[in-house]
Design an enzyme around this catalytic site. Structure first.
Site, PDB file in Angstrom:
ATOM      1  N   ARG A 168       0.834  -1.212   0.000  1.00 20.90           N
ATOM      2  CA  ARG A 168       0.000   0.000   0.000  1.00 20.90           C
ATOM      3  C   ARG A 168       0.859   1.249   0.000  1.00 20.90           C
ATOM      4  NH1 ARG A 168      -2.783  -0.732   5.230  1.00 20.90           N
ATOM      5  NH2 ARG A 168      -3.600   1.346   4.833  1.00 20.90           N
ATOM      6  N   SER A 183      -5.700  -2.900   9.679  1.00 23.97           N
ATOM      7  CA  SER A 183      -4.266  -3.084   9.883  1.00 23.97           C
ATOM      8  C   SER A 183      -3.899  -2.908  11.358  1.00 23.97           C
ATOM      9  CB  SER A 183      -3.522  -2.075   9.001  1.00 23.97           C
ATOM     10  OG  SER A 183      -2.176  -1.970   9.359  1.00 23.97           O
ATOM     11  N   LYS A 187      -3.028  -6.146  14.466  1.00 22.70           N
ATOM     12  CA  LYS A 187      -1.797  -6.252  15.268  1.00 22.70           C
ATOM     13  C   LYS A 187      -2.094  -6.352  16.758  1.00 22.70           C
ATOM     14  CE  LYS A 187      -0.227  -2.939  12.535  1.00 22.70           C
ATOM     15  NZ  LYS A 187       0.430  -2.213  11.432  1.00 22.70           N
TER      16      LYS A 187
HETATM   17  N1  URA Z   1      -0.597   2.317  10.651  1.00 22.57           N
HETATM   18  C1  URA Z   1      -0.801   0.999  10.499  1.00 22.57           C
HETATM   19  O1  URA Z   1      -0.398   0.205  11.340  1.00 22.57           O
HETATM   20  N2  URA Z   1      -1.447   0.569   9.405  1.00 22.57           N
HETATM   21  C2  URA Z   1      -1.907   1.396   8.455  1.00 22.57           C
HETATM   22  O2  URA Z   1      -2.494   0.931   7.506  1.00 22.57           O
HETATM   23  C3  URA Z   1      -1.680   2.778   8.617  1.00 22.57           C
HETATM   24  C4  URA Z   1      -1.025   3.204   9.743  1.00 22.57           C
END
Ligand code: URA
Ligand code: CA
Length: 434
Positions: A168, A183, A187
Site C-alpha cells: 500500500r 491493519s 496487530k
Molecule cells: N498504521 C498501520 O499500522 N497501518 C496502516 O495501515 C496505517 C497506519
C-alpha cells in the site's frame, strides 16, 4: 476462486464474502496471488470502501496469517492501549505502571521507534540495565506477579499486514479508513489483547490531520473490535502540539516519573487519567469511569504507581534508583536555551516539525539501522496559549554536539509567536465508546 473475479466484484461495489477475503489474504501471504492483483484490489477498496462485515473479516484473516500470542495464562482481562502515533507521547510509560497499580494486567509487547522519536523500548532502555529480551514464560510469570512486564516484538505476527502495508505504501493506497483500521486492529488482536483502548491523535503531528478523519478512523476501529469480540473504546486527542514538554528518550522517562509522582505536565496527566480510566473500566477493576479515575488518582497520591514503576524496572534488570534520582539517566553534554525573539503569545508548536528537530539531535532513527542517542532531545518551556517575553526560553535543547544552529532554525520556523492572545487547543475532543 479466481482473484480477477474478486477484483471485479469489489470494483463494482459488491461485498466480498468471508471465504473470499480469507482466500485473498492467504494467497497473498503465501505468494500465490501476485502484487499486481492485490494492488488493483487495494485501489478498488480505496474507492469502494468496505462493509462492516468485510472489515471484521479482513482483520481476522490478517490475525490468522501468523502467530497469535497466547496470554491465557495471565489472570484477568488483558487491556492493551494503542496510540496512532505522536510526538513526545509519553503516555505508555505512565499508563503501564499506573493501571498495573490498580490491578489491571499490563502485558505489553513493544517495538523500537522509527522517525520522530524512539519507541517505548528505546525509552525504557535509557534506564541502565533494563532489557526486554525475556522469554514468554518469564514474561507471563512477571505479569502475574507484578501486573506489568514489557517484551520485545518476537515471532511472526500478522505477516499479511506487513506485506499489505508495504504494498500500500508504494501504490498510494494507504489512505483508506477500512484498510488502516483493519491493519491496526489486527496487530493488537494478534498480540493477545482481550480489550483495547485507542488513542487516536488528530492535528499536525498526527497520521490523521482533521477531526473528521480521526473520528471516522476511531469509529471504524471501535466497530471492528466489538464485532470480533474485543471490547474497544477510543479517545480522540490533540496532536497539533507535542504532548507534555519532553521529546526524547531519557527526557521522556524523566517526564513519566514526574507524572507518576503527580508533578507532570497538565496535558500528559489528563490524557493518562482519561485513557487509564477506560483501561481500568474495561479491565473490570471499576464499575464506572468515574470510579476508575478516582482509583488512578489515588494510586498517584499514595505513591503506589511510582512504586509499581520501580518494581517493573528492577524486575527486568533496570536500575530503579533512577526513579528517586533521575539525574542518573543519560545526560547530554550541552544544554542550550532557545530564546524568544519577540514578546507575544505562543500560537503554534507544529508537532511533527518539532519531532523532526529532536531527530536531528539524534533522538530518533532516520532508518531502521540508525542508532539513537538516548540522552538528547528537547524540553519545551512554553505551550500554545502561553505568554512569552523576548529573551525568555521557548525550549531547552539537550545535545551532544555544540553546533545546534540547524535545530534552532527549525524550531524558530515552527514555534510561532503571535502579538494577539492565543488559546490552548482542546486536548480531548471526544470519546467513542459505541
Ligand atoms: N498504521 C498501520 O499500522 N497501518 C496502516 O495501515 C496505517 C497506519
Ligand atoms: Ca512528552
Amino acid at each position: 476462486m479466481r482473484m480477477v473475479d474478486l477484483i471485479e466484484k469489489k470494483r463494482d461495489g459488491h461485498e466480498l464474502s468471508t471465504e473470499e477475503i480469507n482466500f485473498i489474504v492467504k494467497g497473498y501471504t503465501d505468494g500465490s496471488i501476485p502484487d499486481y492483483q492485490v494492488s488493483a484490489l487495494m485501489m478498488a477498496i480505496v474507492f469502494q470502501g468496505m462493509t462492516e462485515k468485510e472489515r471484521a473479516d479482513l482483520t481476522m484473516a490478517m490475525v490468522k496469517s501468523g502467530d497469535q500470542i497466547d496470554l491465557s495464562q495471565i489472570e484477568g482481562i488483558k487491556v492493551d492501549k494503542h496510540s496512532t502515533g505522536g510526538v513526545g507521547d509519553t503516555t505508555t510509560l505512565v499508563l503501564g505502571p499506573l493501571v498495573a497499580a490498580v490491578g489491571v494486567p499490563v502485558a505489553k509487547m513493544s517495538g523500537r521507534g522509527l522517525g520522530h522519536t524512539g519507541g517505548t523500548i528505546d525509552k525504557l532502555e535509557s534506564v541502565a540495565g533494563f532489557h526486554v529480551e525475556i522469554d514468554n514464560k518469564e514474561f507471563i510469570k512477571l505479569v502475574n506477579k507484578n501486573k506489568i512486564a514489557v517484551i520485545g516484538q518476537s515471532g511472526n505476527l500478522t505477516p499479511a499486514d506487513k506485506k499489505l502495508y508495504a504494498l500500500r505504501d508504494v501504490t498510494a493506497t494507504v489512505e483508506s479508513i477500512p484498510l488502516i483500521a483493519s491493519s491496526i486492529m489486527s496487530k493488537k488482536i494478534a498480540a493477545g489483547a482481550d480489550a483495547i483502548v485507542l488513542d487516536v491523535k488528530t492535528g499536525a503531528g498526527a497520521f490523521m490531520k482533521t477531526l473528521e478523519d480521526s473520528r471516522e478512523l476511531a469509529k471504524a476501529m471501535v466497530r471492528i473490535g466489538n464485532n470480533v469480540g474485543r471490547r474497544t473504546m477510543a479517545v480522540i486527542s490533540d496532536m497539533s502540539q507535542p504532548l507534555g514538554y519532553a521529546i526524547g528518550n531519557a527526557l521522556e522517562v524523566k517526564e513519566a516519573i514526574d507524572t507518576l509522582k503527580g508533578e507532570g505536565p497538565e496535558d500528559l496527566t489528563e490524557l493518562c487519567l482519561t485513557l487509564g480510566s477506560y483501561m481500568v473500566y474495561l479491565g473490570n477493576k471499576a464499575d464506572s469511569l468515574q470510579e476508575a479515575r478516582e482509583k488512578l488518582e489515588q494510586a498517584i497520591q499514595d505513591g503506589l504507581a511510582l512504586e509499581k514503576l520501580k518494581v517493573f524496572l528492577s524486575s527486568q534488570g533496570g536500575d530503579a534508583s533512577v526513579v528517586d534520582d533521575p539525574g542518573k539517566l543519560p545526560q547530554a553534554k550541552y544544554q542550550f536555551e532557545l530564546e524568544a525573539k519577540e514578546d507575544g503569545f505562543i500560537a503554534e508548536i507544529t508537532a511533527d516539525e518539532v519531532g523532526t528537530a529532536a531527530m536531528l539531535l539524534g533522538a530518533g532513527r532516520a532508518t531502521k539501522e540508525s542508532s539513537i542517542d538516548l540522552a538528547v532531545g528537547l524540553v519545551l518551556r512554553k505551550k500554545i496559549g502561553d505568554q512569552v517575553k523576548k529573551g525568555e526560553s521557548l525550549a531547552t535543547i539537550h545535545s551532544n554536539f555544540e553546533d545546534v544552529s540547524e535545530v534552532k532554525q527549525k524550531l524558530y520556523d515552527h514555534i510561532k509567536i503571535s502579538p494577539e492572545k492565543t488559546t490552548a487547543p482542546i486536548l480531548i475532543h471526544e470519546a467513542i465508546t459505541e
